[in-house]
Design an enzyme around this catalytic site. Structure first.
Site, mmCIF file in Angstrom:
data_model
loop_
_atom_site.group_PDB
_atom_site.id
_atom_site.type_symbol
_atom_site.label_atom_id
_atom_site.label_comp_id
_atom_site.label_asym_id
_atom_site.label_seq_id
_atom_site.Cartn_x
_atom_site.Cartn_y
_atom_site.Cartn_z
ATOM 1 N N ASN A 1 0.851 -1.190 0.000
ATOM 2 C CA ASN A 1 0.000 0.000 0.000
ATOM 3 C C ASN A 1 0.882 1.234 0.000
ATOM 4 O OD1 ASN A 1 -2.043 1.964 0.467
ATOM 5 N ND2 ASN A 1 -1.752 1.776 2.674
ATOM 6 N N TYR B 1 -5.043 12.997 -0.608
ATOM 7 C CA TYR B 1 -5.316 11.865 -1.484
ATOM 8 C C TYR B 1 -6.693 11.268 -1.156
ATOM 9 C CZ TYR B 1 -4.631 7.400 -3.839
ATOM 10 O OH TYR B 1 -4.780 6.300 -4.641
ATOM 11 N N LYS C 1 -3.893 -4.979 -2.724
ATOM 12 C CA LYS C 1 -2.787 -4.049 -2.923
ATOM 13 C C LYS C 1 -3.386 -2.709 -3.328
ATOM 14 C CE LYS C 1 0.935 -7.037 -3.404
ATOM 15 N NZ LYS C 1 0.296 -8.145 -2.697
ATOM 16 N N HIS C 2 -2.640 -1.637 -3.048
ATOM 17 C CA HIS C 2 -3.101 -0.325 -3.479
ATOM 18 C C HIS C 2 -1.898 0.571 -3.753
ATOM 19 C CE1 HIS C 2 -3.597 3.919 -2.271
ATOM 20 N NE2 HIS C 2 -4.466 3.855 -3.248
ATOM 21 N N GLY C 3 -1.968 1.325 -4.847
ATOM 22 C CA GLY C 3 -0.871 2.255 -5.097
ATOM 23 C C GLY C 3 -1.010 3.024 -6.383
#
Lengths: 255, 576
Positions: free
Chosen positions: B90, B299, B498-500
């Site tokens: 992340n 964000y 997952k994060h990005g």
């Protein structure tokens, strides 16, 4: 102060920091009875550059950074070294992980912020998560390596009655493959988490800027025909041909 | 005990485009603006010589660490979420400039369809085309109404590009010419033309020539050095807040930039925001910064978390489909919807170490304005790109799928193909889905003892069908490009936790009805009229490339703020 008379330099010998002299002196001091493990460790570290194991008339030859910061037991470092070499072996293209300094790269990474998970969320509870490759343990990466490498040795003993680094190549690969598939169980962390770290950090050590202790002499980049760090490709970006360029590292780029 | 500071006109949370643009516009107009940045101070000199793939790409130098917080993740509401502990799993931008500094520079405008996806789908195909669990909503404004703000953003950023032959209408050409066409781009364009598409150069914030913007800031010429996406630019040649809106605001003397200042709550009473509670993370001291206008321009995830913690707006409930905060989380799984193909070439070698974040070719024949989905089992569409970012050797080890990921064969094949492969990708929009949302985690806490943000996210049938389409089209394209081996991505079964890459959207979405949206088309909160929440958090669905749209809405929001500062707080749009 503890009386360390027994460990001190024998009378009449001048203190000499060079490796060869130290080994010689140690041998004399103990009458050669230590032998085995410790002497073997001192003499036979095949993971260092050739230059650095010589007494080295020129200071430029000595790779002082090829020294362990994290791994206290040489045994763990030997398992690590042989494992990285199986992941990225020496071949006709050029050096493998050991020749590129990857084991020392990993040792340095584990001694720093990455090895202690300084930037990660480490609050509990740790959960068991099936089917997802995720870092779910409260162990640091350093802890994970120690656990994983020792389990590799124990598994090698169980299967072949030998240390991991003494196994045949295909036997080593079998242990690594089983780790990668989670067939070997570790305490506190999934084997797949350890293997992913081991694999990824081996590749990082092969190709990261040499400032970190791997990619020795930019040999990793040379094998990949990678130019490293350059200011500009303005004049080359539209070239029809493949441009083979000598690599440059950050050492020669930064102010 | 929090110290109360002297009141200012405006306080903005964040220093990326969403907060930096209002900061520049309002300080230029003479208003006093305080910016709260949780990360560290950064200027162009921090990035001189910053060509270190391990530090920036692998160790996430420009990303938030997880000492304070991360997010938790699960696929469905009946599961227990677990924290994404590492920056590999992340990551989101941090420090001055935020995600708008580490971005690639790709500056696509969205389609007309994106603004009115619901109306246009019903108009063309009838309501039956919309899956029952899709939260498909219009944005409450059209592309034509927004065009001038895109123009404004591109002129500030100096965007390099050429007109899309089948794209949306533009009021003026790109401020600078397109980037150079390189042999892989030529190959891509030729193949695309053969298949009947209309390729052009990707619109780019890596500038083709030195440019001075209307605020007097200079952006340098891109050197194609490859250290771009995930990095700050060595040359000040990528349009980001650090070389544009932040110095513009600073020059006015009206800007007070406070770094290592972590916003924790919007303070509000009786429908008015009165200030922001934040912590100086160097000392642990809490402060309240009062202001006439509060702007959340952080964000997506931080905007959503701050709204939930501040208890502004009703949290979204996936069972009843009511409430708004946390609704329509999108853009977490990057492979699906999507679709890509990689080609391996035995007889061609490309200079893949060279490049820039937004260097490449693209076409929009398959996007939602141009693709007829009457006979397809999904709605929307997407852009197609070949990108030449300049590949670093650590992360770029593509090999055909029958090659193992380590060992002798891996080494041989990854060396052999390192300059012999190209990839093309299809990037469609991701629409809001009933069961994809964000709320507060019941178990895991941040270092202030507040709950972490929890993401519940899965892949819809719509996403899977879109991806199957994308894979088919990308395979055709790569075959036409003449690769010897063509391999495709696969359809993900579920979100991979997952994060990005700054791709997440939703959570504080805009619209025309307060029952279904949190903000109006000025990004103004329906509930608290002196609060603006700007960023991809405001997008009711994730569009393929969000930056230009975030920038355009930030300019529009700044106009709304000026109106309020001059004439008093009121809703700038009537609720429908």
């Amino acid at each position: 102060m503890v009386d360390n008379k027994n460990n001190s330099t024998p009378a009449g010998e001048e203190h000499d920091p060079s490796r060869r002299k130290f080994i010689k002196n140690t041998g004399i001091a103990t009458g050669g009875v230590i032998g085995g493990t410790i002497l073997g460790a001192l003499i036979g570290n095949p993971f260092k550059s050739e230059e650095s194991s010589s007494t080295g008339d020129s200071k430029d030859d000595v790779h002082f950074s090829e020294t362990r910061m994290f791994f206290s037991r040489f045994e763990d470092f030997k398992v690590l070294s042989e494992a990285t070499e199986r992941i990225y072996p020496e071949d006709d293209n050029g050096p493998g992980a050991i020749g590129l300094g990857v084991p020392y790269f990993i040792d340095k990474q584990l001694a720093g912020a990455y090895g202690s998970n300084k930037n990660d969320y480490m609050k509990g509870p740790a959960q068991k998560v099936e089917g997802v490759n995720t870092y779910q343990t409260l162990m640091t990466r350093g802890d994970v390596f120690i656990e994983g490498l020792r389990k590799m040795n124990a598994e090698s003993q169980k299967r072949h009655d030998a240390k991991f680094y003494d196994l045949e190549a295909d036997q080593k690969d079998e242990v690594l493959q089983d780790l990668s598939e989670g067939k070997i169980k570790l305490v506190g962390v999934e084997a797949t988490t350890f293997f992913k770290l081991l694999r990824d950090m081996t590749i990082e050590g092969a190709y990261a800027d040499p400032l970190y202790g791997g990619n020795k002499n930019m040999e990793g980049w040379k094998m990949k025909e990678h130019p490293g760090i350059r200011a500009s490709y303005m004049d080359l970006i539209d070239s029809e041909d493949f441009e083979k360029l000598d690599p440059i590292s950050l050492r020669d780029y930064q102010q | 005990m929090a110290k109360k500071l002297d009141k200012v006109d405006v306080v903005v949370v964040g220093t990326g485009w969403a907060s930096g643009i209002p900061a520049a516009e309002l300080t230029k107009a003479g208003y006093k603006v305080v910016a709260l940045e949780r990360g560290k101070d950064r200027d162009v000199t921090d990035y001189i010589g910053a060509k270190d793939a391990l530090r920036y790409d692998k160790r996430h130098e420009m990303m938030e660490d997880h000492i304070v917080q991360t997010i938790t993740a699960r696929n469905s509401a009946d599961q227990e979420a677990f924290p994404l502990r590492t920056q590999e799993e992340n990551f989101e931008g941090n420090n001055v400039g935020g995600s708008s500094s580490h971005w690639s520079g790709v500056t696509h405008r969205p389609t007309e369809f994106d603004f009115e996806a619901r109306s246009k789908t019903i108009e063309k195909h009838g309501e039956g085309k919309i899956p029952k669990d899709m939260n498909l909503q219009d944005w409450g404004i059209t592309y034509d109404e927004m065009e001038k703000y895109y123009d404004q953003f591109e002129k500030m950023a100096g965007t390099s590009g050429e007109e899309d032959p089948v794209g949306v209408k533009r009021s003026s050409p790109y401020p600078t010419p397109p980037m150079k066409e390189t042999p892989p781009i030529t190959l891509f364009k030729k193949a695309a033309k053969n298949l009947g598409y209309h390729p052009f150069q990707i619109p780019s914030a890596n500038l083709s020539e030195r440019y001075e913007n209307p605020d007097g800031e200079t952006i340098n010429q891109c050197q194609y050095c490859s250290f771009c996406m995930m990095y700050g630019c060595d040359f000040g040649a990528k349009s980001d807040p650090v070389v544009t809106v932040i110095p513009t605001a600073q020059k006015t003397g009206n800007f007070d930039l406070r770094t290592e200042s972590y916003a924790r709550r919007v303070i509000h009473e009786n429908g008015k925001a009165t200030g922001v509670l934040y912590v100086d993370t160097r000392t642990g001291q809490e402060y309240i910064q009062p202001a006439d206008i509060i702007v959340l321009g952080a964000y997506t995830l931080s905007n959503t978390k701050l709204m939930l913690l501040s208890e502004i707006g009703k949290p979204y409930d996936p069972k009843t489909r009511t409430g708004v905060i946390g609704k329509n989380a999108a853009g977490f799984e990057l492979s699906t919807p999507g679709g890509s193909a990689r080609g391996y070439f035995e007889d061609k070698k490309f200079n893949l170490a060279m490049g820039a974040g937004a260097l490449g070719g693209t076409f929009s024949d398959l996007d939602s304005d141009n693709l007829d989905t009457s006979d397809l089992d999904f709605i929307g569409g997407g852009i197609v790109e070949l990108r030449l970012r300049g590949e670093d050797p650590i992360g770029y080890n593509n090999v055909p799928s029958d090659v193992p990921s380590w060992g002798k064969e891996f080494k041989e094949k990854s060396l052999h193909y390192s300059n012999r492969n190209l990839g093309v990708g299809f990037s469609p929009s991701t629409y809001g889905w009933r069961t994809n949302y964000m709320d507060l985690d019941p178990t895991y806490k941040d270092s202030f003892n507040d709950p972490l943000l929890r993401v519940t996210y899965d892949i819809s049938e719509q996403d899977k069908k879109t991806t199957e389409f994308g894979i088919k089209k990308m395979k055709e394209l790569m075959e036409e490009m003449g690769a010897d081996i063509v391999e495709t991505s696969s359809v993900a079964e579920t979100w991979g936790h997952k994060h990005g890459y700054g791709e997440a959207a939703g959570g504080v979405i805009m619209g025309e009805d307060p029952e279904t949206s949190a903000v109006n088309n000025y990004c103004q909160s329906w509930e608290v009229d002196n609060l603006f929440v700007i960023g991809a958090s405001a997008l009711p669905h994730k569009i393929p490339q969000q930056t230009a749209t975030i920038g355009a809405f930030a300019y529009r929001a700044a106009e709304g703020m000026k109106e309020i500062l001059e004439n008093g707080a009121k809703l700038l749009v009537d609720a429908k």
